[in-house]
Write a protein that holds these residues in place. Sequence first.
Motif, mmCIF file in Angstrom:
data_model
loop_
_atom_site.group_PDB
_atom_site.id
_atom_site.type_symbol
_atom_site.label_atom_id
_atom_site.label_comp_id
_atom_site.label_asym_id
_atom_site.label_seq_id
_atom_site.Cartn_x
_atom_site.Cartn_y
_atom_site.Cartn_z
ATOM 1 N N VAL A 189 0.836 -1.195 0.000
ATOM 2 C CA VAL A 189 0.000 0.000 0.000
ATOM 3 C C VAL A 189 0.869 1.243 0.000
ATOM 4 N N THR A 190 0.448 2.227 -0.753
ATOM 5 C CA THR A 190 1.126 3.522 -0.831
ATOM 6 C C THR A 190 0.114 4.605 -0.518
ATOM 7 N N VAL A 191 0.405 5.455 0.441
ATOM 8 C CA VAL A 191 -0.492 6.560 0.797
ATOM 9 C C VAL A 191 -0.140 7.776 -0.058
ATOM 10 N N ILE A 192 -1.168 8.406 -0.615
ATOM 11 C CA ILE A 192 -0.974 9.640 -1.364
ATOM 12 C C ILE A 192 -1.898 10.717 -0.795
ATOM 13 N N CYS A 193 -1.493 11.966 -0.933
ATOM 14 C CA CYS A 193 -2.372 13.075 -0.558
ATOM 15 C C CYS A 193 -3.561 13.102 -1.516
ATOM 16 N N ASP A 194 -4.682 13.606 -1.052
ATOM 17 C CA ASP A 194 -5.887 13.605 -1.872
ATOM 18 C C ASP A 194 -5.672 14.304 -3.213
ATOM 19 N N ASN A 195 -4.884 15.386 -3.206
ATOM 20 C CA ASN A 195 -4.705 16.156 -4.434
ATOM 21 C C ASN A 195 -3.653 15.575 -5.375
ATOM 22 N N MET A 196 -3.161 14.366 -5.080
ATOM 23 C CA MET A 196 -2.180 13.705 -5.946
ATOM 24 C C MET A 196 -2.816 12.685 -6.889
ATOM 25 N N ALA A 197 -4.086 12.386 -6.703
ATOM 26 C CA ALA A 197 -4.720 11.295 -7.442
ATOM 27 C C ALA A 197 -4.631 11.491 -8.947
ATOM 28 N N ALA A 198 -4.857 12.691 -9.434
ATOM 29 C CA ALA A 198 -4.821 12.932 -10.877
ATOM 30 C C ALA A 198 -3.443 12.614 -11.453
ATOM 31 N N GLN A 199 -2.410 13.032 -10.772
ATOM 32 C CA GLN A 199 -1.050 12.788 -11.263
ATOM 33 C C GLN A 199 -0.711 11.300 -11.253
ATOM 34 N N VAL A 200 -1.138 10.603 -10.198
ATOM 35 C CA VAL A 200 -0.858 9.177 -10.102
ATOM 36 C C VAL A 200 -1.613 8.413 -11.198
ATOM 37 N N MET A 201 -2.817 8.860 -11.508
ATOM 38 C CA MET A 201 -3.556 8.253 -12.617
ATOM 39 C C MET A 201 -2.855 8.524 -13.946
ATOM 40 N N LYS A 202 -2.411 9.759 -14.128
ATOM 41 C CA LYS A 202 -1.719 10.140 -15.366
ATOM 42 C C LYS A 202 -0.467 9.302 -15.572
ATOM 43 N N GLU A 203 0.194 8.918 -14.495
ATOM 44 C CA GLU A 203 1.414 8.106 -14.569
ATOM 45 C C GLU A 203 1.105 6.625 -14.800
ATOM 46 N N ASP A 204 -0.160 6.279 -14.968
ATOM 47 C CA ASP A 204 -0.602 4.904 -15.246
ATOM 48 C C ASP A 204 -0.270 3.954 -14.099
ATOM 49 N N ARG A 205 -0.319 4.459 -12.877
ATOM 50 C CA ARG A 205 -0.105 3.615 -11.707
ATOM 51 C C ARG A 205 -1.430 3.024 -11.206
ATOM 52 N N ILE A 206 -2.538 3.623 -11.622
ATOM 53 C CA ILE A 206 -3.852 3.200 -11.147
ATOM 54 C C ILE A 206 -4.663 2.680 -12.322
ATOM 55 N N HIS A 207 -5.245 1.487 -12.136
ATOM 56 C CA HIS A 207 -6.012 0.852 -13.201
ATOM 57 C C HIS A 207 -7.461 0.603 -12.804
ATOM 58 N N ALA A 208 -7.775 0.848 -11.544
ATOM 59 C CA ALA A 208 -9.150 0.697 -11.063
ATOM 60 C C ALA A 208 -9.299 1.490 -9.774
ATOM 61 N N VAL A 209 -10.506 1.994 -9.528
ATOM 62 C CA VAL A 209 -10.838 2.654 -8.263
ATOM 63 C C VAL A 209 -11.945 1.841 -7.604
ATOM 64 N N VAL A 210 -11.781 1.545 -6.324
ATOM 65 C CA VAL A 210 -12.815 0.838 -5.568
ATOM 66 C C VAL A 210 -13.058 1.600 -4.271
ATOM 67 N N THR A 211 -14.285 2.040 -4.048
ATOM 68 C CA THR A 211 -14.631 2.734 -2.809
ATOM 69 C C THR A 211 -15.841 2.066 -2.173
ATOM 70 N N GLY A 212 -16.143 2.449 -0.956
ATOM 71 C CA GLY A 212 -17.370 2.020 -0.304
ATOM 72 C C GLY A 212 -18.468 3.033 -0.555
ATOM 73 N N ALA A 213 -19.550 2.928 0.196
ATOM 74 C CA ALA A 213 -20.650 3.887 0.125
ATOM 75 C C ALA A 213 -21.405 3.862 1.444
ATOM 76 N N ASP A 214 -21.968 5.015 1.804
ATOM 77 C CA ASP A 214 -22.758 5.115 3.028
ATOM 78 C C ASP A 214 -24.256 5.114 2.750
ATOM 79 N N ARG A 215 -24.635 5.517 1.536
ATOM 80 C CA ARG A 215 -26.041 5.428 1.122
ATOM 81 C C ARG A 215 -26.072 5.500 -0.407
ATOM 82 N N ILE A 216 -26.918 4.652 -0.994
ATOM 83 C CA ILE A 216 -27.067 4.636 -2.442
ATOM 84 C C ILE A 216 -28.536 4.843 -2.771
ATOM 85 N N ALA A 217 -28.824 5.846 -3.600
ATOM 86 C CA ALA A 217 -30.200 6.152 -3.975
ATOM 87 C C ALA A 217 -30.717 5.127 -4.986
ATOM 88 N N ALA A 218 -32.008 5.173 -5.251
ATOM 89 C CA ALA A 218 -32.654 4.196 -6.129
ATOM 90 C C ALA A 218 -32.072 4.202 -7.538
#
Length: 353
Positions: free
Chosen positions: A215-244
């Motif tokens: 695991v590598t921790v990045i600052c929230d504002n680094m995500a775009a750069q890390v994606m641009k560098e092709d280090r990220i191939h998928a995003v997986v998050t949770g959810a607290d509520r999902i509408a219909a």
Amino acid sequence: MEYQTLHWKGDATGSLCMIDQTLLPTEFKEIDCWTVEGVWEAIKMLRVRGAPAIGVAAAYGVVVGTRELREASRQDFNKKLTEVVKYLASSRPTAVNLFWALDRMSALALKESSLASLAMHDRLLEEARRIHVQDREMCAAIGRHGSELLKSGTGVLTHCNAGGLATGGDGTALSVMFAAAAAGKSIRVYADETRPLLQGARLTAWELQQRGIPVTVICDNMAAQVMKEDRIHAVVTGADRIAANGDAANKIGTYGVALLAKAHGIPFYVAAPSSTFDLSLSTGDKIPIEQRSREEVAEGFGRQTVPEGVDVYNPAFDVTPADLITAIITERGVVQRPNRELIAAHLAEDAIA
């Protein structure tokens, strides 16, 4: 290190024991909640957090809050139960699992109206334990379904914490990664720090480290750069509520991550149990967004970082529109390109797959 996010200790007159997540990663400490006020405070102050874990804690909180009326009349017991449920419901407004669990406990009491208070209290503990076990099973099923979406060598970005610390089992988003690793797939996780309370840096990184997943921790504002560098191939998050319609509320910053994923052609997955859906809300615009204190931003972790007198806006969640979500992963399977019709059909299925 083996750990349980929360568990019931003792018999029906016992207590709710949980990890105090506000102290991680530098201190591992369990606390006992002997009163309903203690459970409420633990939920409100994020000692326990994550929608599924909040639901489990609330169910046990009902047991805690009615424990002293085991020998009372059923009328008095019911009155106290109503007060406890209403009180616990006021702790946090966004996580639908909280209200789902409280409604389930209330419905049981209504159904078993002929039981004496002592027997009713015992049944409430049984139901809370059942909710806990079902959550653990749902986490495992989410992991099985979600892991099929990840190839070996994948770099995965996650936001906030949706692991075992947020549930009664292995988590939602992190269960996908745990299951992928258990299947022998090589993955690397990038964890957004998740401001302002750093759940990604403090909790997600800690959990992944405990399980031996890189695991590598990045600052929230680094995500775009890390994606641009092709280090990220998928995003997986949770959810607290999902509408219909599939709009999903999650920790503040998730919406921005979804927009970045769309811009970079990266699939964006939401992992959540079916209890997270709130079909009474047609769209995400109707999801209540919790507003938290100024101090969390202006005096984060005890140090002042904003001048006195300067306003702070601190919404705890945002809503990702369904058209940015590649798929929603539940214990029942995967809903690709979610919309109202597909979600309704998915939730009509009967059993965990």
